[in-house]
Design a protein around this motif. Sequence first.
Motif, mmCIF file in Angstrom:
data_model
loop_
_atom_site.group_PDB
_atom_site.id
_atom_site.type_symbol
_atom_site.label_atom_id
_atom_site.label_comp_id
_atom_site.label_asym_id
_atom_site.label_seq_id
_atom_site.Cartn_x
_atom_site.Cartn_y
_atom_site.Cartn_z
ATOM 1 N N LEU A 1 8.135 -8.936 -27.705
ATOM 2 C CA LEU A 1 7.323 -9.161 -26.517
ATOM 3 C C LEU A 1 8.100 -8.950 -25.227
ATOM 4 C CD1 LEU A 1 5.130 -12.237 -27.530
ATOM 5 C CD2 LEU A 1 4.618 -9.790 -27.672
ATOM 6 N N VAL A 2 9.412 -9.037 -25.300
ATOM 7 C CA VAL A 2 10.238 -8.657 -24.157
ATOM 8 C C VAL A 2 11.391 -7.809 -24.666
ATOM 9 C CG1 VAL A 2 11.685 -10.750 -24.245
ATOM 10 C CG2 VAL A 2 11.486 -9.471 -22.108
ATOM 11 N N GLU A 3 11.696 -6.753 -23.948
ATOM 12 C CA GLU A 3 12.837 -5.899 -24.282
ATOM 13 C C GLU A 3 13.531 -5.460 -23.009
ATOM 14 O OE1 GLU A 3 11.728 -3.818 -28.562
ATOM 15 O OE2 GLU A 3 11.594 -2.619 -26.724
ATOM 16 N N PHE B 1 8.092 -6.921 -20.240
ATOM 17 C CA PHE B 1 7.637 -8.187 -20.796
ATOM 18 C C PHE B 1 6.125 -8.271 -20.708
ATOM 19 C CE2 PHE B 1 5.782 -12.273 -19.732
ATOM 20 C CZ PHE B 1 6.068 -12.991 -20.883
ATOM 21 N N GLY B 2 5.521 -8.868 -21.747
ATOM 22 C CA GLY B 2 4.114 -9.207 -21.629
ATOM 23 C C GLY B 2 3.286 -8.841 -22.838
ATOM 24 N N VAL C 1 5.598 -16.347 -10.198
ATOM 25 C CA VAL C 1 6.271 -17.656 -10.155
ATOM 26 C C VAL C 1 6.670 -18.106 -11.550
ATOM 27 C CG1 VAL C 1 5.118 -18.346 -8.032
ATOM 28 C CG2 VAL C 1 4.078 -18.945 -10.217
ATOM 29 N N ASP C 2 6.031 -17.578 -12.571
ATOM 30 C CA ASP C 2 6.380 -17.926 -13.946
ATOM 31 C C ASP C 2 7.599 -17.146 -14.432
ATOM 32 O OD1 ASP C 2 6.469 -18.666 -16.599
ATOM 33 O OD2 ASP C 2 4.431 -18.050 -17.072
ATOM 34 N N MET C 3 7.610 -15.827 -14.231
ATOM 35 C CA MET C 3 8.614 -14.983 -14.870
ATOM 36 C C MET C 3 9.799 -14.589 -13.987
ATOM 37 S SD MET C 3 7.481 -15.107 -17.842
ATOM 38 C CE MET C 3 8.911 -14.249 -18.456
ATOM 39 N N ALA D 1 17.944 -2.905 -11.511
ATOM 40 C CA ALA D 1 17.085 -3.402 -12.586
ATOM 41 C C ALA D 1 15.630 -3.205 -12.203
ATOM 42 C CB ALA D 1 17.369 -4.874 -12.852
ATOM 43 N N GLN D 2 14.846 -2.779 -13.177
ATOM 44 C CA GLN D 2 13.394 -2.662 -13.016
ATOM 45 C C GLN D 2 12.751 -3.455 -14.151
ATOM 46 O OE1 GLN D 2 13.945 1.757 -13.184
ATOM 47 N NE2 GLN D 2 12.290 1.726 -11.689
ATOM 48 N N ILE D 3 11.884 -4.397 -13.804
ATOM 49 C CA ILE D 3 11.259 -5.233 -14.830
ATOM 50 C C ILE D 3 9.766 -5.336 -14.560
ATOM 51 C CG2 ILE D 3 11.249 -7.468 -15.997
ATOM 52 C CD1 ILE D 3 14.100 -7.924 -15.086
ATOM 53 N N ASN D 4 8.989 -4.969 -15.557
ATOM 54 C CA ASN D 4 7.542 -5.127 -15.507
ATOM 55 C C ASN D 4 7.150 -6.382 -16.265
ATOM 56 O OD1 ASN D 4 7.271 -2.643 -14.166
ATOM 57 N ND2 ASN D 4 7.162 -1.531 -16.111
#
Length: 383
Positions: A273-275, A170-171, A199-201, A258-261
């Motif tokens: 913008l997010v996948e 994301f980003g 804190v947002d995502m 899960a790995q999320i950037n």
Amino acid sequence: MTRRTVRIAMNGVTGRMGYRQHLVRSILAIREQGGLDLGGGDVLWPEPVLVGRREHALREIAERHGITEVSTDLDAVLADESIDIYFDAQVTSARVGALKKAIAAGKHLYTEKPTATDLAGALELARLAQDKGIKHGVVQDKIFLPGLLKLKRLIDGGFFGQILSVRGEFGYWVFEGDWQEAQRPSWNYRSEDGGGITVDMFPHWEYVLHELFGRVTSVSAQVATHVPQRWDEQGKPYAATADDAAYGTFQLEGGAIAQINSSWTVRVNRDELVEFQVDGTHGSAVAGLRNCRAQHRSATPKPVWNPDLPVTESFRDQWQEVPDNADFDNGFKAQWELFLRHVVLDEPYHWDLMAGARGVQLAELGLRSSAEGRRLEVPELSL
């Protein structure tokens, strides 16, 4: 036909998200379609009352959309017995106090996230709402968007077999504000004002993972402030004290990882913008906000690593688009409609303040994991 009116105090509609997604694309869109059909000849008619600090901005929005009531006095609005629901899309630092007032006034609550600045505050809100006996909901918009609805269809249909992993990106690049105006408010980059991408995502990632794949049982995160100086809305430089990137690894109940950037300092080289890429024993899929592509094991090619030869196949072309098979409404509007039906008809609804507290918990633990340099367990919450 019987029209049932529900009056909604909407606080924070002068902000981008509150105005565009909640007021225009949700509440006003419901009115434009003739109200919300409740069945049996009943129609629910939402009546917004705009609340905020800037009266001139509220009146400009009201005049633009034919809304009759605005107020800068939250206490007076909450004292109005005709108000049924309080909605909050303010900055996080102002949210807790307003939500507590609304609970004390006995109003049903619908709120953006994070619901509080820390877990203790989020749990307190959930306890207060439970004790007051009001209905409450937290915006969890991503799971109502077309791409993730298609992904859920694949999950529910057993497409993946055993799910092994989830990888999210994301980003986008948020301009620093000096030579090009920043496309996000400056408070997002000041921790003292409640800013920071964690804190947002992380509250978003908590409910996406929880709803689709299983509860998060542990988190390991590394956060960073890659751009230490930015320029505010007046063109003045300021120190960016909040994180602008967070790299998280999440262990899920059932064994998947899960790995999320998440980053405001990345340039986009993906379709959306997010996948999220989901890999399972029987198939894989890549879902964005609107689209979803899948590859079953029966159609999976057998690439062989050979750095001496050029790639002769297009890997992207080997994936199949998942069809819509339905008309997808705006995700924010879809959740608003479910919450309104919950308030009026008492239909089931579980995206409540406890769900919001889980998001705050994950963000808090993510920041702590980064600060302490270790993986942390995510305990189940209870009141």
